[in-house]
Design an enzyme around this catalytic site. Structure first.
Site, PDB file in Angstrom:
ATOM      1  CB  SER A   4     -22.254  24.938  13.749  1.00 40.14           C
ATOM      2  OG  SER A   4     -22.442  26.167  13.091  1.00 40.14           O
ATOM      3  CE  LYS A  40     -23.144  28.294  15.761  1.00 43.74           C
ATOM      4  NZ  LYS A  40     -21.946  28.633  16.562  1.00 43.74           N
ATOM      5  CE  LYS A  78     -22.107  29.442  11.878  1.00 43.84           C
ATOM      6  NZ  LYS A  78     -21.423  30.427  12.763  1.00 43.84           N
ATOM      7  CG  ASP A 121     -23.397  32.047  15.161  1.00 38.54           C
ATOM      8  OD1 ASP A 121     -23.415  33.295  15.272  1.00 38.54           O
ATOM      9  OD2 ASP A 121     -22.346  31.375  15.176  1.00 38.54           O
ATOM     10  CD  GLU A 179     -22.650  31.627  18.411  1.00 41.14           C
ATOM     11  OE1 GLU A 179     -23.372  30.615  18.244  1.00 41.14           O
ATOM     12  OE2 GLU A 179     -21.422  31.618  18.206  1.00 41.14           O
ATOM     13  CG  ASP A 209     -18.475  33.628  18.436  1.00 38.63           C
ATOM     14  OD1 ASP A 209     -17.295  33.837  18.770  1.00 38.63           O
ATOM     15  OD2 ASP A 209     -18.764  32.858  17.489  1.00 38.63           O
ATOM     16  CE  LYS A 265     -16.419  30.293  17.857  1.00 39.44           C
ATOM     17  NZ  LYS A 265     -16.703  31.126  16.670  1.00 39.44           N
ATOM     18  N   GLY A 306     -16.607  26.466  18.325  1.00 40.93           N
ATOM     19  CA  GLY A 306     -15.699  25.705  17.471  1.00 40.93           C
ATOM     20  C   GLY A 306     -15.259  26.546  16.296  1.00 40.93           C
TER      21      GLY A 306
HETATM   22  O1  OSB Z   1     -19.475  31.723  14.717  1.00 39.69           O
HETATM   23  O2  OSB Z   1     -19.320  29.933  15.811  1.00 39.69           O
HETATM   24  C1  OSB Z   1     -19.048  30.591  14.813  1.00 39.69           C
HETATM   25  C2  OSB Z   1     -17.166  28.392  12.344  1.00 39.69           C
HETATM   26  C3  OSB Z   1     -16.196  29.270  11.901  1.00 39.69           C
HETATM   27  C4  OSB Z   1     -16.187  30.557  12.367  1.00 39.69           C
HETATM   28  C5  OSB Z   1     -17.150  30.965  13.293  1.00 39.69           C
HETATM   29  C6  OSB Z   1     -18.115  30.091  13.762  1.00 39.69           C
HETATM   30  C7  OSB Z   1     -18.142  28.789  13.246  1.00 39.69           C
HETATM   31  C8  OSB Z   1     -19.166  27.810  13.587  1.00 39.69           C
HETATM   32  C9  OSB Z   1     -18.830  26.350  13.462  1.00 39.69           C
HETATM   33  O3  OSB Z   1     -20.294  28.101  13.914  1.00 39.69           O
HETATM   34  C10 OSB Z   1     -18.274  25.805  14.715  1.00 39.69           C
HETATM   35  C11 OSB Z   1     -17.740  24.395  14.572  1.00 39.69           C
HETATM   36  O4  OSB Z   1     -18.541  23.479  14.429  1.00 39.69           O
HETATM   37  O5  OSB Z   1     -16.500  24.200  14.625  1.00 39.69           O
HETATM   38 MG    MG Z   2     -20.569  32.183  16.425  1.00 33.36          MG
END
Ligand code: OSB
Ligand code: MG
Length: 369
Positions: free
Chosen positions: A136, A162, A164, A190, A215, A240, A264, A292
């Site tokens: 991510s 991915k 953001k 995302d 996402e 999510d 998750k 994650g």
């Molecule tokens: O939306 O998936 C998410 C991290 C913290 C809170 C929400 C998200 C995320 C990530 C990182 O996208 C996921 C990771 O690499 O642990």
């Molecule tokens: Mg997410």
């Protein structure tokens, strides 16, 4: 197993680089760990994925510690001998607080599996010995910075990227990554709820880039909005934040609100509900992947085991420890040709390195019956 006591331990881990999402920028990770000690001296570890502030979800670290201290741990300690599969039922009288509940159930499950010499992967139903890993990538100050970061992750071997996104950082960064790295890169985005249905035409501008999925573009509670959006864009929608239970996943799928589900365990209330959510998705022909929450090696070990279940047909956010932490609290998870090995030792198969744990600990309390 019979719990003699539970430790709530707070740790603070600096991130290797700031991680920016549509809900804020993090430079370090505050984490609540749960350690269950049983009457035969076995330890089990749980990791709570709640973040310092209630921005990704309504839960946050201080609230998780509070509800564990006042309600959840006392309920466990009063229950007598209990199996991990009974923990969710025991905690069900207390509403919400799924991340806190998940951490306690994880610790009980770890203790039970360690004493019975079974692994998380075996217990959950893993069918693979290693899992392919995505990464991510946070929002950056500029496109060149983003291209440097993505290039670095591709060099490390990550098999899926991915990005953001948020309003003002969406079409251009996606276009730039496609132009620089080509059409073969497995790419998804995302939004962490940063858009509304009024943005549908704008989000349709992502359609030409052949993204695996988008996402959570809309609000956590706007499941119907996602169903409407799905009819206006070609990119598959993955939920999510909205998926808080196996039942919520079934409803979202029936409504046509998602074509993919991010699983998750913390958000769902535990690894056992995560497995049920996987089962519901598989029964509906919906692919899933493991999300994650910047976990330490403890949560990462369990996530990698979960990601080895048959329905996890897309690479997860199960990156190597080094993606976030220069030094993990367990032996680090290291990427091998884009994959992480599924631990096969008893329980999580990993444990905190005592000196490392001491270094990052900021507070600890012991709760006994
Ligand atoms: O939306 O998936 C998410 C991290 C913290 C809170 C929400 C998200 C995320 C990530 C990182 O996208 C996921 C990771 O690499 O642990
Ligand atoms: Mg997410």
């Amino acid at each position: 197993m019979m719990a003699d006591g539970v430790e709530l331990r707070r740790i603070a881990m600096p991130l290797v680089s700031p991680f920016r999402t549509s809900f804020g920028t993090a430079t370090s990770r505050e984490i609540l760990l749960v350690r269950v000690v049983t009457d035969d001296g076995t330890e089990g570890w749980g990791e709570c994925v709640a973040m310092a502030a209630p921005r990704y979800s309504s839960e946050y670290v201080d609230a998780a510690a509070d509800v564990l201290r006042r309600y959840l741990v006392p309920a466990l300690l009063a229950a007598g001998p209990v199996r991990a599969h009974a923990v969710a039922g025991l905690l069900a009288p207390f509403q919400g607080h799924r991340m806190a509940k998940a951490a306690l159930e994880m610790a009980v499950l770890d203790a039970e599996l360690r004493s019975e010499l079974r692994s998380f992967g075996h217990e959950l139903g893993a069918v693979r010995e290693k899992v392919p890993c995505g990464v991510s990538v946070g929002i950056m100050d500029s496109v060149p910075e983003l291209l440097d970061a993505v290039g670095g992750f591709l060099d490390e071997g990550y098999v899926r990227i991915k990005l953001k996104i948020e309003p003002g950082w969406d079409v251009e960064p996606v276009r730039a990554v496609r132009e620089r790295f080509g059409d073969d890169v497995v790419l998804q985005v995302d939004a962490n709820t940063a858009y509304t249905l009024a943005d549908a035409r704008h989000l349709a501008r992502l359609d030409p880039f052949d993204l695996l999925l988008i996402e959570q573009p809309l609000d956590e509670e706007d499941v119907l909005g996602h169903a409407d959006l799905a009819r206006q864009i070609k990119t598959p929608i993955c939920l999510d934040e909205s998926i808080t239970s196996a039942r919520a996943a079934a409803a979202a799928i029936r409504l046509g609100a998602c074509q993919v589900v991010n699983i998750k365990p913390g958000r769902l209330g535990g690894y056992l509900e995560a497995r049920r959510t996987h089962d519901v998705c598989v029964a509906n022909g919906v692919p899933v992947w493991c999300g994650g929450m910047l976990e330490t090696g403890l949560g990462r070990a369990a996530n990698v085991a979960l990601a080895a279940l048959p329905g996890f047909t897309m690479p997860g956010d199960t990156s190597a420890s080094g993606r976030y932490y220069a030094a993990d609290i367990t032996e680090p998870f290291v990427l091998k040709d884009g994959y992480l090995d599924v631990p096969d030792g008893p329980g999580l198969g990993v444990a905190p390195v005592p000196d490392r744990l001491t270094e990052v600990t900021t507070a600890s309390e012991w709760l006994a019956g």
